[in-house]
Motif scaffolding. Structure first.
Motif, PDB file in Angstrom:
ATOM      1  N   ILE A  35       0.834  -1.198   0.000  1.00  0.00           N
ATOM      2  CA  ILE A  35       0.000   0.000   0.000  1.00  0.00           C
ATOM      3  C   ILE A  35       0.871   1.251   0.000  1.00  0.00           C
ATOM      4  O   ILE A  35       0.477   2.302  -0.501  1.00  0.00           O
ATOM      5  CB  ILE A  35      -0.949   0.015   1.218  1.00  0.00           C
ATOM      6  CG1 ILE A  35      -1.853   1.251   1.198  1.00  0.00           C
ATOM      7  CG2 ILE A  35      -0.181  -0.024   2.519  1.00  0.00           C
ATOM      8  CD1 ILE A  35      -2.756   1.336   0.005  1.00  0.00           C
TER       9      ILE A  35
ATOM     10  N   LEU B 279      -6.756   7.193  -1.119  1.00  0.00           N
ATOM     11  CA  LEU B 279      -5.920   7.275   0.081  1.00  0.00           C
ATOM     12  C   LEU B 279      -6.182   8.572   0.833  1.00  0.00           C
ATOM     13  O   LEU B 279      -6.344   9.633   0.220  1.00  0.00           O
ATOM     14  CB  LEU B 279      -4.439   7.241  -0.301  1.00  0.00           C
ATOM     15  CG  LEU B 279      -3.812   5.918  -0.722  1.00  0.00           C
ATOM     16  CD1 LEU B 279      -2.466   6.198  -1.357  1.00  0.00           C
ATOM     17  CD2 LEU B 279      -3.650   4.997   0.460  1.00  0.00           C
TER      18      LEU B 279
ATOM     19  N   VAL C 142      -0.693   7.342   6.842  1.00  0.00           N
ATOM     20  CA  VAL C 142      -1.956   6.957   6.211  1.00  0.00           C
ATOM     21  C   VAL C 142      -3.023   6.755   7.282  1.00  0.00           C
ATOM     22  O   VAL C 142      -2.830   5.989   8.225  1.00  0.00           O
ATOM     23  CB  VAL C 142      -1.788   5.657   5.405  1.00  0.00           C
ATOM     24  CG1 VAL C 142      -3.128   5.211   4.842  1.00  0.00           C
ATOM     25  CG2 VAL C 142      -0.796   5.853   4.276  1.00  0.00           C
TER      26      VAL C 142
ATOM     27  N   TRP D 244      -7.680   3.942   3.597  1.00  0.00           N
ATOM     28  CA  TRP D 244      -7.750   3.850   2.148  1.00  0.00           C
ATOM     29  C   TRP D 244      -8.987   3.059   1.764  1.00  0.00           C
ATOM     30  O   TRP D 244      -9.497   2.236   2.518  1.00  0.00           O
ATOM     31  CB  TRP D 244      -6.482   3.250   1.541  1.00  0.00           C
ATOM     32  CG  TRP D 244      -6.175   1.827   1.906  1.00  0.00           C
ATOM     33  CD1 TRP D 244      -6.575   0.692   1.256  1.00  0.00           C
ATOM     34  CD2 TRP D 244      -5.369   1.385   2.998  1.00  0.00           C
ATOM     35  NE1 TRP D 244      -6.075  -0.421   1.865  1.00  0.00           N
ATOM     36  CE2 TRP D 244      -5.326  -0.028   2.944  1.00  0.00           C
ATOM     37  CE3 TRP D 244      -4.670   2.045   4.010  1.00  0.00           C
ATOM     38  CZ2 TRP D 244      -4.623  -0.787   3.878  1.00  0.00           C
ATOM     39  CZ3 TRP D 244      -3.979   1.290   4.932  1.00  0.00           C
ATOM     40  CH2 TRP D 244      -3.953  -0.108   4.851  1.00  0.00           C
TER      41      TRP D 244
END
Length: 214
Positions: free
Chosen positions: A116, A158, A167, A170
């Motif tokens: 990812i 994202l 992050v 997502w």
């Protein structure tokens, strides 16, 4: 019987041609995000995976846990445990008390959940969408679109925190109407790991049936 893991579907069909033109603003944010995670020796995260299909009126939540170190990982989700030491993959099915063993294919990117953080570098066109605020924190929203039109996934969205390039979540959108959302609940950088973290110890699973697919 070997079963697929929805989490692993995130990085399907990555070995594709590189895009000729990309959004520089999105690229800068993605590069910062990627560098952050690749600089870690390892990381552990708990997450919630939500499967939604509005037309079918389906919504399901599953909690999971993952430890990643380079191309090695240990994933626990929905009664299944997937362990990869970079060479071998063990998929343990709790209900069947069965483990499937297969070779880890370096060309099969869906074998590494850590993709990812690097998937945008090959086979995807990325675009900066907007800045949003959730829970009081500003987030950059970036969308990835596969260059291969035959890909079952037509979009990945994202959400990256502006404060530290981490992050938050997502979403993966599939042509069959399914939407998978992965929300990071807790993130721990550089947790203690050893050789046993990324190996299947048969002795700890009494009576386990071993299916060697190599």
């Amino acid at each position: 019987m070997k079963k697929s893991i929805p989490f692993l579907l995130l990085a399907v069909s990555l070995a594709l041609p590189v895009a000729a033109q990309q959004d520089p603003k999105a690229g800068k944010i993605l590069d910062q995000m990627s560098a952050k995670y690749q600089a870690l020796k390892a990381f552990q995260a708990t997450f919630t995976q939500t499967l939604e299909n509005p037309s079918a009126k389906v919504k399901q939540n599953i909690n999971g846990d993952i430890v990643v170190s380079g191309q090695k990982f240990r994933l626990k989700i929905s009664g299944q445990e997937v362990i990869n030491d970079g060479k071998t993959t063990w998929t343990y099915l709790k209900n069947e008390n069965e483990v499937n063993i297969s070779d880890s294919d370096p060309d099969s990117q869906d074998m590494s959940p850590s993709q990812i953080y690097t998937m945008y570098k090959k086979g995807y066109k990325y675009t900066y969408v907007q800045q949003v605020t959730e829970g009081g924190e500003p987030l950059d929203v970036i969308e990835l679109a596969p260059e291969n039109r035959q890909n079952d996934v037509f979009k990945v969205r994202l959400k990256v925190r502006k404060k530290d390039a981490s992050v938050k979540s997502w979403q993966m959108f599939k042509k069959n109407g399914n939407q998978y959302t992965f929300l990071i609940r807790n993130f721990k950088p550089n947790p203690p790991t050893d050789a046993g973290t990324f190996a299947f110890d048969k002795a700890k699973y009494k009576g386990v049936k071993v299916v060697d697919l190599r």
